[in-house]
Design a protein around this motif. Structure first.
Motif, PDB file in Angstrom:
ATOM      1  N   SER A 333      15.267  23.277 -17.960  1.00  0.00           N
ATOM      2  CA  SER A 333      15.637  21.696 -17.692  1.00  0.00           C
ATOM      3  C   SER A 333      14.918  21.084 -16.708  1.00  0.00           C
ATOM      4  N   ILE A 334      14.564  21.744 -15.466  1.00  0.00           N
ATOM      5  CA  ILE A 334      13.951  21.175 -14.479  1.00  0.00           C
ATOM      6  C   ILE A 334      12.545  20.934 -14.574  1.00  0.00           C
ATOM      7  N   ASN A 335      11.827  21.724 -15.627  1.00  0.00           N
ATOM      8  CA  ASN A 335      10.403  21.684 -15.796  1.00  0.00           C
ATOM      9  C   ASN A 335      10.490  20.605 -16.800  1.00  0.00           C
ATOM     10  N   GLN A 336      11.492  20.452 -17.923  1.00  0.00           N
ATOM     11  CA  GLN A 336      11.180  19.554 -18.887  1.00  0.00           C
ATOM     12  C   GLN A 336      11.556  18.289 -18.356  1.00  0.00           C
ATOM     13  N   LEU A 337      12.451  18.037 -17.272  1.00  0.00           N
ATOM     14  CA  LEU A 337      12.583  16.715 -16.859  1.00  0.00           C
ATOM     15  C   LEU A 337      11.506  16.081 -15.708  1.00  0.00           C
ATOM     16  N   SER A 338      11.075  17.295 -14.970  1.00  0.00           N
ATOM     17  CA  SER A 338       9.701  16.663 -14.333  1.00  0.00           C
ATOM     18  C   SER A 338       8.561  16.626 -15.284  1.00  0.00           C
ATOM     19  N   TYR A 339       8.309  16.888 -16.455  1.00  0.00           N
ATOM     20  CA  TYR A 339       7.437  16.706 -17.156  1.00  0.00           C
ATOM     21  C   TYR A 339       7.476  15.249 -17.758  1.00  0.00           C
ATOM     22  N   ARG A 340       8.674  15.066 -18.185  1.00  0.00           N
ATOM     23  CA  ARG A 340       8.726  13.660 -18.903  1.00  0.00           C
ATOM     24  C   ARG A 340       8.542  12.598 -17.913  1.00  0.00           C
ATOM     25  N   GLN A 341       9.222  12.893 -16.444  1.00  0.00           N
ATOM     26  CA  GLN A 341       9.087  11.920 -15.520  1.00  0.00           C
ATOM     27  C   GLN A 341       7.636  11.621 -15.193  1.00  0.00           C
ATOM     28  N   LYS A 342       6.655  12.690 -15.323  1.00  0.00           N
ATOM     29  CA  LYS A 342       5.537  12.461 -15.016  1.00  0.00           C
ATOM     30  C   LYS A 342       4.422  11.976 -15.932  1.00  0.00           C
ATOM     31  N   ILE A 343       4.888  12.121 -17.302  1.00  0.00           N
ATOM     32  CA  ILE A 343       4.157  11.583 -18.315  1.00  0.00           C
ATOM     33  C   ILE A 343       4.455  10.124 -18.680  1.00  0.00           C
ATOM     34  N   THR A 344       5.558   9.737 -18.186  1.00  0.00           N
ATOM     35  CA  THR A 344       6.020   8.327 -18.760  1.00  0.00           C
ATOM     36  C   THR A 344       5.648   7.289 -17.712  1.00  0.00           C
ATOM     37  N   PRO A 345       5.343   5.904 -18.171  1.00  0.00           N
ATOM     38  CA  PRO A 345       4.800   4.929 -17.459  1.00  0.00           C
ATOM     39  C   PRO A 345       6.159   4.556 -16.796  1.00  0.00           C
ATOM     40  N   ALA A 346       6.061   3.930 -15.592  1.00  0.00           N
ATOM     41  CA  ALA A 346       6.992   3.693 -14.701  1.00  0.00           C
ATOM     42  C   ALA A 346       7.967   2.494 -15.598  1.00  0.00           C
ATOM     43  N   HIS A 347       7.509   1.654 -16.227  1.00  0.00           N
ATOM     44  CA  HIS A 347       8.112   0.400 -16.626  1.00  0.00           C
ATOM     45  C   HIS A 347       9.062   0.953 -17.865  1.00  0.00           C
ATOM     46  N   LEU A 348       8.667   2.407 -18.231  1.00  0.00           N
ATOM     47  CA  LEU A 348       9.405   2.808 -19.580  1.00  0.00           C
ATOM     48  C   LEU A 348      10.432   3.891 -18.748  1.00  0.00           C
ATOM     49  N   LEU A 349      10.576   4.214 -17.688  1.00  0.00           N
ATOM     50  CA  LEU A 349      11.312   5.420 -17.200  1.00  0.00           C
ATOM     51  C   LEU A 349      12.726   5.208 -17.759  1.00  0.00           C
TER      52      LEU A 349
END
Length: 407
Positions: A333-349
Motif C-alpha cells: 500500500s505505501i509503495n503504490q500510494l507513493s508511486y502514484r503520487q509521484k507520477i501524477t501531475p499536481a493538477h490531477l492529484l
C-alpha cells in the motif's frame, strides 16, 4: 514546502501538526471500527443482513460522490476540506450516544450515521492524499507516507483493544464518543497547518463530467495504476464481506467477549505497523516495483491462516493471519500510494486519488451487501473463508504483471 531530508520534515511545525491530527483521528477511527457494528449487534440486535446494510451505508459515499469529490478537491484548497470533513464526522458520531440517552436509537439512525461518516471520509481521504505533496517534496513522499502509515498503525495497534474495552465498560454507543472527540481535536490541529496550495483558475474549469472523465481516463489508461485499482477493488469487495463475517465469527461463533474481540483485531495493526516500518527499506533495497510485488504476494497467501481459528489455543490463528497479512499489505500500500503520487501531475492529484478511491472503495458496499446475504444463507465461518479466498484472488492483477517488477 519542506526540504528533502527526514530531519527537515520533522522540524516543520505544519508537518508535525498534520501528523498529530492524523494520528489522533486514526486512533478514534479504530474505536469506531469496533464500536459501530457492535452498536448494531449488541444494542439493536441487528441481523446479518442488517449488519451488511450498515457496512454498505458507510461505504456508499465512495460510489455516490467519490468521483465528483476529486474535482472539488482539485478546484479548492485542501486544508479547509480536511477541517470540515473532521467536523462533520465528529458531529454525526456525537448523535449516537445522545440518541441512546434519549432512548430513540434506531437502525435507520445508525444507517444515516454510517452514510454521513462515509461522506466525510471520502472528502477527507481524497484531500489528505492530495495535500501531502504540498507539505513534502516528491522525493520525500515515500518517507512521508511511511511515517503517516506508521502513526496510523500505531493507533490501530491500541485502538481496537481500547474500543473493545470501552464497549465492555461503558457500552458501544458511549464508546463512539471517543472518536467524535478525536475528530474535533484533529480539526483544531489542522487549523494550525500552513502550506502553499495552488488551485486552478476559475476560467480554466470545465464541466464537472469532463473533469471527472479526465481523472478516470488517466487511471484507466495507465498500465500500472489500472492494475493497482483492480487489486484495490477486489480487495475491498472481499473486505466488505470480511466486515460482516468478523464480528459474527468471533463473537457469535467463537464466543469471545467484546474486550477480547478488540484485542484480536489488533493483530492486523501490529502487522501493518511492521510493514510500514519496512516499506521504505524494502523499496530502497529492491525497488518500488519489487516491493509492491512482494507485499502483494505475502498479503495474498497468509490471510488464509485466519479462518483456521477455533476456540481454545487455535484462536491465536486469527490474529496471526491478520498480522502477517498486515505486513504484506502495508508494504504494498505505501509503495503504490507513493508511486502514484509521484507520477501524477499536481493538477490531477485530486481526481487521480478520487478515481482510485472510487474504483477501490466503491466495491466495499457491494461486498457488505454480499456478506449480509451470505450471512443469511451460511454460517459465519463459511463467510470468513469466502472473504479470505477473495483477498488471495484480489492480488492476482499485480502478481501476474512483469511490468511492475521492472519499476
Amino acid at each position: 514546502m519542506i526540504g528533502n531530508s527526514a530531519t527537515g520534515m520533522w522540524q516543520d511545525r505544519s508537518f508535525r501538526l498534520f501528523l498529530g491530527a492524523d494520528a489522533i483521528s486514526q486512533f478514534g477511527t479504530q474505536i469506531t471500527i469496533v464500536a459501530l457494528p457492535l452498536v448494531a449487534v449488541l444494542t439493536l440486535e441487528a441481523s446479518p443482513f442488517q449488519l451488511g446494510v450498515l457496512t454498505a451505508a458507510e461505504m456508499a459515499a465512495f460510489l455516490l460522490v467519490g468521483l465528483p469529490a476529486g474535482v472539488w478537491v482539485d478546484r479548492m484548497r485542501r486544508r479547509p476540506i480536511l477541517i470540515w470533513s473532521d467536523l462533520l464526522r465528529g458531529a454525526v458520531l456525537l448523535s449516537v450516544p445522545v440518541a441512546v440517552a434519549l432512548d430513540v436509537m434506531t437502525l435507520p439512525h445508525l444507517y444515516a450515521v454510517a452514510l454521513l461518516l462515509g461522506l466525510g471520509t471520502v472528502f477527507f481521504d481524497v484531500a489528505h492524499m492530495s495535500f501531502l505533496p504540498s507539505l513534502v517534496g516528491k522525493d520525500d513522499l515515500l518517507r512521508g507516507n511511511g511515517t503517516l502509515e506508521t502513526l496510523r498503525n500505531t493507533a490501530m495497534l491500541s485502538g481496537p483493544a481500547l474500543g473493545g474495552w470501552l464497549v465492555h465498560a461503558v457500552t458501544a454507543p458511549v464508546a463512539l464518543l471517543a472518536d467524535a472527540i478525536s475528530y474535533l481535536v484533529s480539526a483544531l490541529m489542522l487549523g494550525g497547518v500552513r502550506a502553499e496550495e495552488t488551485t486552478a483558475p476559475v476560467a480554466e474549469r470545465r464541466r464537472l463530467a469532463e473533469e471527472i472523465g479526465e481523472g478516470v481516463r488517466y487511471v484507466a489508461g495507465h498500465p500500472v495504476l489500472r492494475r493497482i485499482a483492480m487489486v484495490g477493488a477486489l480487495t475491498m469487495l472481499s473486505n466488505g464481506i470480511w466486515a460482516i463475517a468478523q464480528p459474527l465469527f468471533l463473537i457469535k461463533t467463537l464466543h469471545v467477549s467484546p474486550a477480547v474481540y478488540g484485542l484480536l483485531l489488533s493483530g492486523g495493526a501490529v502487522g501493518s505497523l511492521i510493514g510500514a516500518v519496512l516499506a521504505s527499506r524494502v523499496a530502497a533495497r529492491f525497488g518500488a516495483g519489487r516491493a509492491m510485488y512482494g507485499g502483494a504476494a505475502v498479503a495474498a497467501t497468509v490471510i488464509l491462516v485466519s479462518p483456521l481459528a477455533a476456540e481454545g489455543r487455535q484462536l491465536a490463528l486469527f490474529p496471526l493471519g491478520c498480522l502477517l497479512n498486515g505486513i504484506g499489505a502495508a508494504v504494498f500500500s505505501i509503495n503504490q500510494l507513493s508511486y502514484r503520487q509521484k507520477i501524477t501531475p499536481a493538477h490531477l492529484l485530486g481526481r487521480m486519488n478520487a478515481s482510485m478511491r472510487f474504483l477501490m472503495w466503491g466495491a466495499a458496499p457491494i461486498g457488505g451487501l454480499v456478506g449480509g446475504v451470505l450471512g443469511g444463507w451460511f454460517g459465519a465461518h463459511a463467510i470468513m473463508w469466502v472473504a479470505a479466498v477473495g483477498v488471495t484472488a484480489a492480488h492476482l492483477p499485480v502478481l501476474s504483471s512483469r511490468r511492475i517488477l521492472r519499476l
